[in-house]
Design a protein around this motif. Structure first.
Motif, PDB file in Angstrom:
ATOM      1  N   VAL A  60      30.501  22.425   5.306  1.00 17.52           N
ATOM      2  CA  VAL A  60      31.268  23.554   5.843  1.00 17.52           C
ATOM      3  C   VAL A  60      30.445  24.282   6.916  1.00 17.52           C
ATOM      4  CG1 VAL A  60      32.138  25.849   5.247  1.00 17.52           C
ATOM      5  CG2 VAL A  60      32.805  23.892   3.889  1.00 17.52           C
ATOM      6  N   VAL A  71      40.033  24.164  15.463  1.00 20.25           N
ATOM      7  CA  VAL A  71      41.249  23.357  15.291  1.00 20.25           C
ATOM      8  C   VAL A  71      42.461  24.281  15.110  1.00 20.25           C
ATOM      9  CG1 VAL A  71      42.396  21.737  13.734  1.00 20.25           C
ATOM     10  CG2 VAL A  71      39.956  21.474  14.234  1.00 20.25           C
ATOM     11  N   GLY A  85      39.796  30.414   5.383  1.00 20.37           N
ATOM     12  CA  GLY A  85      39.482  29.049   5.824  1.00 20.37           C
ATOM     13  C   GLY A  85      40.297  28.554   6.991  1.00 20.37           C
ATOM     14  N   GLY A 140      39.667  29.713  10.235  1.00 20.14           N
ATOM     15  CA  GLY A 140      38.864  29.759  11.461  1.00 20.14           C
ATOM     16  C   GLY A 140      38.641  31.132  12.070  1.00 20.14           C
ATOM     17  N   LYS A 141      38.889  32.201  11.304  1.00 18.92           N
ATOM     18  CA  LYS A 141      38.735  33.550  11.876  1.00 18.92           C
ATOM     19  C   LYS A 141      37.262  33.838  12.214  1.00 18.92           C
ATOM     20  CE  LYS A 141      40.658  35.370   8.217  1.00 18.92           C
ATOM     21  NZ  LYS A 141      41.006  34.124   7.491  1.00 18.92           N
ATOM     22  N   THR A 142      36.422  33.703  11.190  1.00 11.16           N
ATOM     23  CA  THR A 142      35.000  33.994  11.404  1.00 11.16           C
ATOM     24  C   THR A 142      34.402  33.002  12.397  1.00 11.16           C
ATOM     25  OG1 THR A 142      34.980  34.628   9.093  1.00 11.16           O
ATOM     26  CG2 THR A 142      32.847  34.460  10.172  1.00 11.16           C
ATOM     27  N   SER A 143      34.783  31.727  12.233  1.00  9.16           N
ATOM     28  CA  SER A 143      34.242  30.700  13.128  1.00  9.16           C
ATOM     29  C   SER A 143      34.617  31.004  14.578  1.00  9.16           C
ATOM     30  CB  SER A 143      34.803  29.323  12.777  1.00  9.16           C
ATOM     31  OG  SER A 143      34.516  29.025  11.441  1.00  9.16           O
ATOM     32  N   ASN A 168      42.055  39.418   5.508  1.00 10.13           N
ATOM     33  CA  ASN A 168      43.019  38.426   5.038  1.00 10.13           C
ATOM     34  C   ASN A 168      44.431  38.988   5.101  1.00 10.13           C
ATOM     35  OD1 ASN A 168      40.514  37.382   2.837  1.00 10.13           O
ATOM     36  ND2 ASN A 168      41.432  36.052   4.351  1.00 10.13           N
TER      37      ASN A 168
HETATM   38  N1  LIG Z   1      40.296  26.190  12.633  1.00 11.80           N
HETATM   39  C1  LIG Z   1      39.199  25.566  12.211  1.00 11.80           C
HETATM   40  N2  LIG Z   1      38.660  24.562  12.921  1.00 11.80           N
HETATM   41  C2  LIG Z   1      37.563  23.930  12.485  1.00 11.80           C
HETATM   42  N3  LIG Z   1      36.924  24.228  11.352  1.00 11.80           N
HETATM   43  C3  LIG Z   1      37.404  25.201  10.609  1.00 11.80           C
HETATM   44  C4  LIG Z   1      38.561  25.933  11.000  1.00 11.80           C
HETATM   45  N4  LIG Z   1      38.816  26.858  10.078  1.00 11.80           N
HETATM   46  C5  LIG Z   1      37.880  26.735   9.158  1.00 11.80           C
HETATM   47  N5  LIG Z   1      37.010  25.741   9.445  1.00 11.80           N
HETATM   48  C6  LIG Z   1      35.913  25.286   8.575  1.00 11.80           C
HETATM   49  O1  LIG Z   1      35.883  26.155   7.455  1.00 11.80           O
HETATM   50  C7  LIG Z   1      34.727  26.943   7.442  1.00 11.80           C
HETATM   51  C8  LIG Z   1      35.092  28.391   7.162  1.00 11.80           C
HETATM   52  O2  LIG Z   1      35.888  28.880   8.215  1.00 11.80           O
HETATM   53  P1  LIG Z   1      35.908  30.412   8.614  1.00 11.80           P
HETATM   54  O3  LIG Z   1      34.716  31.116   8.045  1.00 11.80           O
HETATM   55  O4  LIG Z   1      36.130  30.504  10.061  1.00 11.80           O
HETATM   56  O5  LIG Z   1      37.197  30.842   7.847  1.00 11.80           O
HETATM   57  P2  LIG Z   1      37.892  32.258   7.827  1.00 11.80           P
HETATM   58  O6  LIG Z   1      39.255  32.087   8.390  1.00 11.80           O
HETATM   59  O7  LIG Z   1      37.021  33.283   8.457  1.00 11.80           O
HETATM   60  O8  LIG Z   1      38.020  32.483   6.280  1.00 11.80           O
HETATM   61  P3  LIG Z   1      37.823  33.817   5.378  1.00 11.80           P
HETATM   62  O9  LIG Z   1      39.081  34.606   5.491  1.00 11.80           O
HETATM   63  O10 LIG Z   1      37.638  33.236   4.022  1.00 11.80           O
HETATM   64  O11 LIG Z   1      36.611  34.521   5.889  1.00 11.80           O
HETATM   65  C9  LIG Z   1      34.062  26.715   8.780  1.00 11.80           C
HETATM   66  O12 LIG Z   1      32.664  26.701   8.629  1.00 11.80           O
HETATM   67  C10 LIG Z   1      34.564  25.370   9.197  1.00 11.80           C
HETATM   68  O13 LIG Z   1      33.764  24.366   8.632  1.00 11.80           O
END
Ligand SMILES: Nc1ncnc2c1ncn2[C@@H]1O[C@H](COP(=O)(O)OP(=O)(O)OP(=O)(O)O)[C@@H](O)[C@H]1O
Length: 454
Positions: free
Chosen positions: A4, A16, A46, A48-51, A135
């Motif tokens: 991850v 993505v 999960g 992609g917000k933080t990413s 969220n």
């Molecule tokens: N849109 C995406 N494209 C590629 N990888 C992703 C994507 N979203 C999530 N991931 C994968 O999942 C991991 C966690 O994603 P991220 O921290 O961006 O989620 P989030 O939306 O911020 O979730 P949360 O609400 O739980 O904080 C990333 O490290 C990556 O491996």
């Protein structure tokens, strides 16, 4: 390093799906000035917000300062960074500081309302770009919504998850059946983190991933969690429990629900409190895991609850079989309860001529108190069945008893009436007129349509 983190998108173009959200973020950053409102990225975990926020900072050569909205120390840190308009303060040569405020839906975790309000004020007046992450957009405070610009992240489609999984497999040198990746993608339910985690778990030590490696039937999954929970109450060795916890597909929060659901069936009541104490401690770790996205804490959660409950159970097992958590059953039951409640308020409203919403809001508590005092009386009065009576009094056994008692009375009354009919030979006429049988008791009952509450 887990996959991850290893495969977290480094640039916006690697993110993505959610292309309009990504474009929105990019344009906001490109045109950023102090007049721009901070962004709030919201949506399912999960996705992609933080990413995206990190990828943006990377693309823009901005430094990231990550803060947590519910942390008491955040206000001071925020004040310092957001209050400074300096663009050259960074040692790394980055042009700006992107403030990343996680858990914006948990701002009320601040000690007082004043603390939360002060944070909103700092955000509104920030001299540095801010991205907030949440969220649930609808649980944000009105003040916070008014000073920010929302960007929604949607659950990812399985068909966009698959190519990313394929890329990861290729990078790791694992060949795979396409159906295996499709299976993972559809089970991830729009959550890329879950998909990558699943892929990692099923690929450990493999060069080829076959569909059979992924496809575990629901029955198999259940048997594993059954085994783990059973072994915990039976007091299996610590090392075995921890190994099984790694093997089961379920996350620690699911395991926690299973343990909690079975705690009350431990034979020794004195052990219940001990068991609950361990579970509540584990729950703190689980909460922190999600808040901080720090999955190492899961291991502590598992250890605390499994070893703790095993110790409390003392190897005595539970009465009867290990059961799935009652909470799950309740979820199904709550649908039925809703229907019963709607039916009951319709019926009472017709009988008493009080509008349904007035009944629910103004009379329900009063009626509950009355019904509680003499359930059988109100079973007669309102013709309640056991489910309806249960909405007023929670003691199921007492409700069933009252309903049975009235049913018995009715039966006896009917018997008496038919005996009387036979004796007088007027049975046919009475039935034709649809009048209640002529018994002393029934005359005291109010005629239908005129039930009285008090
Ligand atoms: N849109 C995406 N494209 C590629 N990888 C992703 C994507 N979203 C999530 N991931 C994968 O999942 C991991 C966690 O994603 P991220 O921290 O961006 O989620 P989030 O939306 O911020 O979730 P949360 O609400 O739980 O904080 C990333 O490290 C990556 O491996």
């Amino acid at each position: 390093m887990d996959w991850v983190e290893k495969y977290r998108p480094q640039h916006l173009q690697d993110v993505v799906g959610n292309s309009s959200a990504v474009r929105h973020i990019y344009e906001w950053a490109r045109d950023w000035s102090r007049q721009k409102k901070p962004l709030i990225l919201y949506g399912k975990p999960g996705t992609g917000k933080t990413s995206s926020a990190y990828a943006l900072a990377n693309d823009m050569n901005w430094e990231v300062v990550e803060l947590n909205a519910s942390d008491q120390r955040t206000k001071a840190a925020l004040e310092k960074v957001a209050g400074s308009g300096s663009t050259t303060a960074s040692l790394t040569g980055a042009s700006r500081k992107l403030i990343l405020l996680d858990e914006a839906d948990n701002l009320h975790g601040q000690a007082d309302r004043g603390g939360a309000k002060a944070i909103v004020e700092i955000i509104a007046a920030s001299q540095q770009p801010i991205i907030l992450i949440a969220n649930d957009y609808y649980s944000l405070t009105r003040e916070l919504k008014s000073v920010t610009e929302p960007v929604q992240f949607r659950a990812l489609q399985a068909r966009s998850i698959v190519p990313r999984l394929r890329q990861i497999c290729a990078a790791e040198g694992v060949t795979c059946d396409p159906a295996a990746l499709e299976n993972i993608a559809s089970r991830a339910d729009g959550d890329m983190r879950a998909a990558v985690n699943m892929l990692y778990a099923v690929s450990i030590g493999k060069e080829h991933l076959a569909v059979g490696d992924v496809h575990t039937s629901a029955k198999d999954e259940r048997s594993t969690i059954f085994a783990l929970v059973g072994a915990t109450f039976k007091g299996k060795r610590d090392a075995d429990l921890l190994r099984m916890a790694v093997e089961v597909e379920d996350t620690p929060d699911t395991v926690e629900q299973w343990l909690e659901g079975n705690l009350d069936h431990m034979p020794d009541p004195a052990s219940h409190a001990k068991g609950y104490a361990c579970i509540s401690r584990a729950d703190e770790y689980i909460g922190r895991t999600y808040r901080r996205q720090y999955y190492t804490l899961w291991r502590y959660a598992s250890a605390v609850m499994l070893l703790g409950v095993a110790d409390a159970a003392g190897g005595h097992g539970v009465h009867g079989r290990i059961m799935p958590p009652a909470r799950w059953k309740k979820m199904g039951a709550s649908k039925k309860q809703k229907a019963v409640r709607a039916g009951l308020s319709r019926k009472l409203s017709e009988m008493t001529h009080i509008p349904q919403d007035a009944l629910r809001e103004d009379f329900f508590t009063a009626i509950s108190i009355l019904v509680e005092q003499d359930p059988a009386k109100y079973v007669r009065e309102f013709e309640l069945d056991a489910d309806e009576l249960n909405l007023f009094i929670h003691d199921k056994a007492r409700a069933t008893k009252a309903v049975k008692e009235v049913a018995k009375e009715e039966k006896a009354k009917a018997k008496k009436a038919s005996a009387k009919e036979k004796a007088t030979g007027k049975g046919k006429k009475a039935r034709d007129d649809d009048q209640p049988a002529d018994t002393g008791e029934s005359r005291r009952d109010p005629p239908p349509g005129q039930a009285t509450l008090f």
